[in-house]
Design a protein around this motif. Structure first.
Motif, mmCIF file in Angstrom:
data_model
loop_
_atom_site.group_PDB
_atom_site.id
_atom_site.type_symbol
_atom_site.label_atom_id
_atom_site.label_comp_id
_atom_site.label_asym_id
_atom_site.label_seq_id
_atom_site.Cartn_x
_atom_site.Cartn_y
_atom_site.Cartn_z
ATOM 1 N N UNK A 11 10.652 13.649 19.385
ATOM 2 C CA UNK A 11 10.559 13.366 21.094
ATOM 3 C C UNK A 11 11.121 11.597 20.544
ATOM 4 N N UNK A 12 10.639 10.914 19.247
ATOM 5 C CA UNK A 12 11.260 9.877 18.945
ATOM 6 C C UNK A 12 13.064 10.084 19.127
ATOM 7 N N UNK A 13 13.377 10.856 18.280
ATOM 8 C CA UNK A 13 15.156 10.879 18.220
ATOM 9 C C UNK A 13 15.656 11.733 19.657
ATOM 10 N N UNK A 14 15.039 11.902 20.446
ATOM 11 C CA UNK A 14 15.682 12.580 21.672
ATOM 12 C C UNK A 14 15.768 11.453 22.374
ATOM 13 N N UNK A 15 14.873 10.480 22.260
ATOM 14 C CA UNK A 15 14.815 9.039 23.305
ATOM 15 C C UNK A 15 15.244 7.879 22.884
ATOM 16 N N UNK A 16 15.209 7.428 21.189
ATOM 17 C CA UNK A 16 15.692 6.787 20.232
ATOM 18 C C UNK A 16 17.479 6.125 21.272
ATOM 19 N N UNK A 17 17.989 7.237 20.950
ATOM 20 C CA UNK A 17 19.700 6.555 21.153
ATOM 21 C C UNK A 17 20.127 5.802 23.306
ATOM 22 N N UNK A 18 18.991 6.440 24.020
ATOM 23 C CA UNK A 18 19.231 5.820 25.019
ATOM 24 C C UNK A 18 18.670 4.704 25.035
ATOM 25 N N UNK A 19 17.823 4.290 24.389
ATOM 26 C CA UNK A 19 16.931 2.762 24.231
ATOM 27 C C UNK A 19 17.618 2.349 23.030
ATOM 28 N N UNK A 20 18.488 2.507 22.356
ATOM 29 C CA UNK A 20 19.422 1.826 21.208
ATOM 30 C C UNK A 20 19.745 0.959 22.170
ATOM 31 N N UNK A 21 20.978 2.276 23.118
ATOM 32 C CA UNK A 21 22.253 1.799 24.207
ATOM 33 C C UNK A 21 22.166 0.676 25.083
ATOM 34 N N UNK A 22 20.951 0.363 25.464
ATOM 35 C CA UNK A 22 20.088 -0.722 26.240
ATOM 36 C C UNK A 22 19.538 -1.451 26.066
ATOM 37 N N UNK A 23 19.339 -1.777 24.735
ATOM 38 C CA UNK A 23 18.491 -2.695 23.008
ATOM 39 C C UNK A 23 17.079 -3.347 24.173
ATOM 40 N N UNK A 24 16.762 -1.608 24.334
ATOM 41 C CA UNK A 24 15.234 -2.579 25.013
ATOM 42 C C UNK A 24 13.850 -0.829 25.847
ATOM 43 N N UNK A 25 13.429 -1.082 25.276
ATOM 44 C CA UNK A 25 12.689 0.400 24.934
ATOM 45 C C UNK A 25 11.464 -0.291 24.361
ATOM 46 N N UNK A 26 10.198 0.841 24.853
ATOM 47 C CA UNK A 26 9.065 0.582 23.864
ATOM 48 C C UNK A 26 8.220 2.158 23.418
ATOM 49 N N UNK A 27 7.684 2.021 22.653
ATOM 50 C CA UNK A 27 7.586 3.520 21.689
ATOM 51 C C UNK A 27 6.110 3.005 21.095
ATOM 52 N N UNK A 28 5.606 3.692 21.693
ATOM 53 C CA UNK A 28 3.550 4.449 21.533
ATOM 54 C C UNK A 28 3.774 5.861 21.295
ATOM 55 N N UNK A 29 3.060 5.310 20.242
ATOM 56 C CA UNK A 29 2.368 6.737 19.744
ATOM 57 C C UNK A 29 0.736 6.682 19.173
ATOM 58 N N UNK A 30 0.673 7.795 19.918
ATOM 59 C CA UNK A 30 -1.417 7.619 19.683
ATOM 60 C C UNK A 30 -1.912 8.470 18.854
ATOM 61 N N UNK A 31 -1.991 7.652 17.678
ATOM 62 C CA UNK A 31 -2.640 8.616 15.980
ATOM 63 C C UNK A 31 -4.040 8.879 16.829
ATOM 64 N N UNK A 32 -5.795 8.390 15.800
ATOM 65 C CA UNK A 32 -6.570 8.598 15.720
ATOM 66 C C UNK A 32 -7.658 7.756 15.118
ATOM 67 N N UNK A 33 -8.666 7.146 15.117
ATOM 68 C CA UNK A 33 -9.523 6.197 14.605
ATOM 69 C C UNK A 33 -9.868 6.997 13.291
ATOM 70 N N UNK A 34 -9.527 7.785 12.914
ATOM 71 C CA UNK A 34 -9.891 9.323 11.454
ATOM 72 C C UNK A 34 -8.654 7.974 10.304
ATOM 73 N N UNK A 35 -7.481 7.321 11.071
ATOM 74 C CA UNK A 35 -6.594 7.191 9.876
ATOM 75 C C UNK A 35 -6.538 5.733 9.809
ATOM 76 N N UNK A 36 -8.549 5.272 9.981
ATOM 77 C CA UNK A 36 -8.872 4.213 10.018
ATOM 78 C C UNK A 36 -10.450 3.895 8.459
ATOM 79 N N UNK A 37 -10.513 5.719 8.780
ATOM 80 C CA UNK A 37 -11.480 5.772 7.302
ATOM 81 C C UNK A 37 -11.808 6.970 7.248
ATOM 82 N N UNK A 38 -11.752 7.293 6.128
ATOM 83 C CA UNK A 38 -11.878 8.933 6.060
ATOM 84 C C UNK A 38 -13.145 9.709 6.977
ATOM 85 N N UNK A 39 -12.586 11.061 7.462
ATOM 86 C CA UNK A 39 -13.685 11.875 8.551
ATOM 87 C C UNK A 39 -13.780 13.212 7.298
#
Length: 249
Positions: free
Chosen positions: A106-134
């Motif tokens: 998804x990032x690869x698909x949308x980065x080009x248009x954001x790069x050309x406009x020089x604006x945009x935000x990407x938010x990736x939703x992960x999990x708190x399991x990345x903060x402590x082992x479960x």
């Protein structure tokens, strides 16, 4: 009016995030594998499009239909709970296809248009399991940890083009249909040798001390998209915030 594209909006965090942005006069592109017109409130600012993040063809068709995008929220994901030794590699690959490679595609698909406009935000939703082992979540944790590292690197890379990249890390939400798309039963992934170890863990899952609400995640996504300070991590929910503070300390 700005446009946000959110993956995985049929339920849970994605659905609530779509509602949150619609209520604040954003144009929302809500994507899901099987479009459901009744999943979200009717609004002239809403479009529901089909999307399978594991299919390049599906991604290309969706991006062509969606038009210019100001913000991308990679929320779609699947979970797996069970002993690692009992989890088939075919299923682990499926988890990575959605949680890791789907986000990257998804990032690869949308980065080009954001790069050309020089604006945009990407938010990736992960999990708190990345903060402590479960325990009993090794494959899921690995798929999300990969995105943590990917997002940090991408934030440096795309900052050069004025594109902001953020992480939202939700805590544990008992109401979230964590393994709905997993196509595997939890009981099949708990061999008899692990039964005694797993029992108290599942009991703790059923009665967590702190939990995350879907609105917590929507609000964290909102904060991440509007943040210009360079902050990368946005824990969502009281349990995730507590883990994040402990992790930083």
């Amino acid at each position: 009016m700005q446009t946000i594209l959110i993956t995985g909006t049929s339920s849970g965090y994605g659905l609530e995030t779509a509602r949150h942005f619609l209520s604040r006069d954003w144009r929302v592109i809500a994507t899901m594998r099987r479009p459901d017109a009744d999943a979200l409130p009717r609004s002239p600012n809403l479009r529901i499009l089909p999307l399978d993040v594991t299919s390049q063809e599906s991604i290309a068709a969706m991006v062509a239909a969606a038009g210019p995008i100001d913000a991308l929220v990679n929320n779609a994901g699947i979970g797996v709970v069970g002993a690692f030794e009992a989890t088939p590699l075919s299923h682990i690959r499926k988890v990575f296809d959605t949680n890791t490679f789907g986000v990257m595609a998804m990032c690869q698909a949308l980065i080009p248009q954001m790069r050309e406009r020089r604006s945009g935000v990407i938010v990736n939703v992960t999990s708190s399991v990345t903060l402590t082992a479960m325990p009993l979540a090794a494959a899921y944790t690995a798929s999300k940890q990969a995105i943590e590292g990917f997002t940090g690197s991408l934030a440096h890379e795309l900052g050069h083009f004025d594109i902001r990249v953020k992480l939202v890390e939700p805590g544990y939400a008992p109401t979230t249909r964590f393994a709905e798309n997993a196509d595997v039963r939890v009981e099949d992934l708990i061999p008899l040798a692990y039964a005694g170890f797993a029992a108290p863990i599942f009991e703790a899952f059923a009665r967590p001390a702190l939990t995350t609400k879907e609105t917590d995640v929507a609000e964290a996504v909102w904060a991440a998209i509007h943040d210009t300070s360079g902050q990368l991590h946005f824990p969502a929910g009281a349990d995730a915030v507590a883990l994040y503070e402990a992790h930083r300390g």
